[in-house]
Design an enzyme around this catalytic site. Structure first.
Site, mmCIF file in Angstrom:
data_model
loop_
_atom_site.group_PDB
_atom_site.id
_atom_site.type_symbol
_atom_site.label_atom_id
_atom_site.label_comp_id
_atom_site.label_asym_id
_atom_site.label_seq_id
_atom_site.Cartn_x
_atom_site.Cartn_y
_atom_site.Cartn_z
ATOM 1 N N SER A 184 0.815 -1.213 0.000
ATOM 2 C CA SER A 184 0.000 0.000 0.000
ATOM 3 C C SER A 184 0.847 1.261 0.000
ATOM 4 O O SER A 184 0.490 2.253 -0.644
ATOM 5 C CB SER A 184 -0.939 -0.013 1.215
ATOM 6 O OG SER A 184 -1.747 -1.161 1.210
ATOM 7 N N HIS A 218 1.013 4.768 4.554
ATOM 8 C CA HIS A 218 0.246 5.352 3.455
ATOM 9 C C HIS A 218 0.594 6.824 3.269
ATOM 10 O O HIS A 218 0.815 7.290 2.137
ATOM 11 C CB HIS A 218 -1.251 5.216 3.735
ATOM 12 C CG HIS A 218 -1.742 3.812 3.664
ATOM 13 N ND1 HIS A 218 -3.086 3.486 3.742
ATOM 14 C CD2 HIS A 218 -1.093 2.623 3.534
ATOM 15 C CE1 HIS A 218 -3.230 2.184 3.653
ATOM 16 N NE2 HIS A 218 -2.030 1.633 3.532
#
Length: 377
Positions: A275, A333
């Site tokens: 991610s 992230h």
């Protein structure tokens, strides 16, 4: 009655011995307090406590990871298997020194290797152009095979864009690591090397390996779908070689940001997934093409601009990092998204456009290298 009061005091219940108000005589009290009987009572009481009620001392074992403690937080997307042992350092800032040097060194090596790869790729394209002319002439006089499986695979591969062909290898690596998680005998090794955790004994190699690691099928499918969707755009912007350098560096940089957040908050726990690197790809495309239209899978009727999508994602990950949401690694992230924005805005000019000195050194090394026959050019 008198002896029972003394026994209760001997058990440590805090009740002092007192004379009975009724139901006993002075002779009974004297007999109960006689030295021989008192010693015998004490002796019997000691034997009973030792043999009947005292527990054997427990064997001291090394501290294992505690998933219920506040110092250890595990995401719902990581495997529910016990790690070997977690020993958070008493000096947590020192644990970031090696990951910092690894991040800087790996990023430099990634971009240096990408520059050399591009140089070699340009040379091979010139050579393959002439080889292709010869191959086309041979194919024209060679009988063609109809319905060949290999021919169908080549046709499918040639119909892919450059970006899709590039990320196909990344997706294959993620699928392979996902299959390794299914092997029970490998789970301790996978936890140690394919999950990143600043409290683990292995700090550096998981920063890269965890980028290709997924335990949940849904997690892997969602990440690979986003990567496939943005592959053509990002490769058209950066090129194949530069994209690979950015992707691998983004995985390591986002993991380092996750390390910093975990050390600062004291919420240790393993993380895994692509991610962080995919957020770099998404942020780079949205920064370069802010007016592009995006849609959510299964809801194609709702569209929004890429710039607004990037703002919403950054806001959500910032809130998750501040509020301590545990389902995703919001720090990774956010680190990946910020790296993507920075690279498209400044990094391309600072890093990639200054690669010529390295390429010249490599060219001189290739030119001055000995020939296959042993002589020098």
């Amino acid at each position: 009655m008198a002896w029972r009061g003394w026994a209760q005091r001997g058990w440590g219940c805090g009740q002092a011995w007192t004379l009975p108000v009724c139901g006993g005589s002075y002779e009974e009290l004297t007999a109960a307090l006689a030295p021989s009987r008192l010693l015998r009572r004490r002796f019997n009481f000691f034997i009973q406590q030792k043999c009947g009620f005292r527990k054997a001392p427990r064997k001291v074992e090394p501290r294992r990871s505690d998933t219920s403690s506040e110092a250890y937080k595990r995401s719902a997307l990581i495997p529910p298997v016990e790690e070997t042992a977690f020993y958070p350092s008493p000096y947590p800032i020192r644990t970031l020194v090696k990951p910092l040097f690894f991040t800087v060194g790996f990023t430099g090596c990634a971009f240096g290797s990408a520059a050399i790869w591009q140089y070699e790729s340009l040379k091979s394209k010139v050579q393959s152009y002439f080889d292709g002319i010869k191959a086309d002439w041979l194919d024209s006089i060679r009988p063609q095979k109809e319905g060949d499986f290999r021919k169908e695979i080549n046709k499918w591969w040639n119909n892919l864009s450059d970006g899709q062909r590039t990320v196909t290898g990344i997706i294959a690596a993620n699928v392979f690591v996902f299959c390794l998680w299914r092997v029970p005998s490998l789970q301790r090794t996978m936890i140690r090397y394919f999950t990143s955790n600043p409290a683990s004994k292995v700090l550096c190699s998981p920063m890269l390996l965890s980028t290709f690691s997924h335990f949940s099928l849904f997690h892997m499918a969602a990440n690979m779908y986003v990567l496939w969707s943005f592959s053509s755009s990002i490769v058209n912007i950066l090129g194949q070689e530069q994209f690979m350098a950015v992707y691998l560096s983004a995985g390591v940089i986002s993991t380092f940001v996750s390390y910093v957040c975990k050390v600062a908050t004291g919420r240790y726990g393993p993380s895994l997934g692509a991610s962080g690197a995919i957020m770099t790809v998404l942020a780079a495309v949205c920064t370069k093409i802010p007016e592009g239209r995006l849609a959510i899978i299964f809801l194609p009727m709702f569209t929004f601009t890429a710039g607004n999508a990037l703002k919403a994602i950054i806001a959500m990950d910032t809130a998750g990092m501040i509020l301590g949401w545990k389902f995703f690694d919001h720090a990774a992230h956010l680190g990946g998204a910020l790296f993507g924005i920075w690279y498209i805005t400044y990094g391309h000019e600072l890093i990639w456009k200054n690669r010529e000195p390295l390429v010249k050194i490599w060219h001189e090394m290739r030119t001055n290298s000995p020939k296959k026959g042993g002589g020098s050019k």
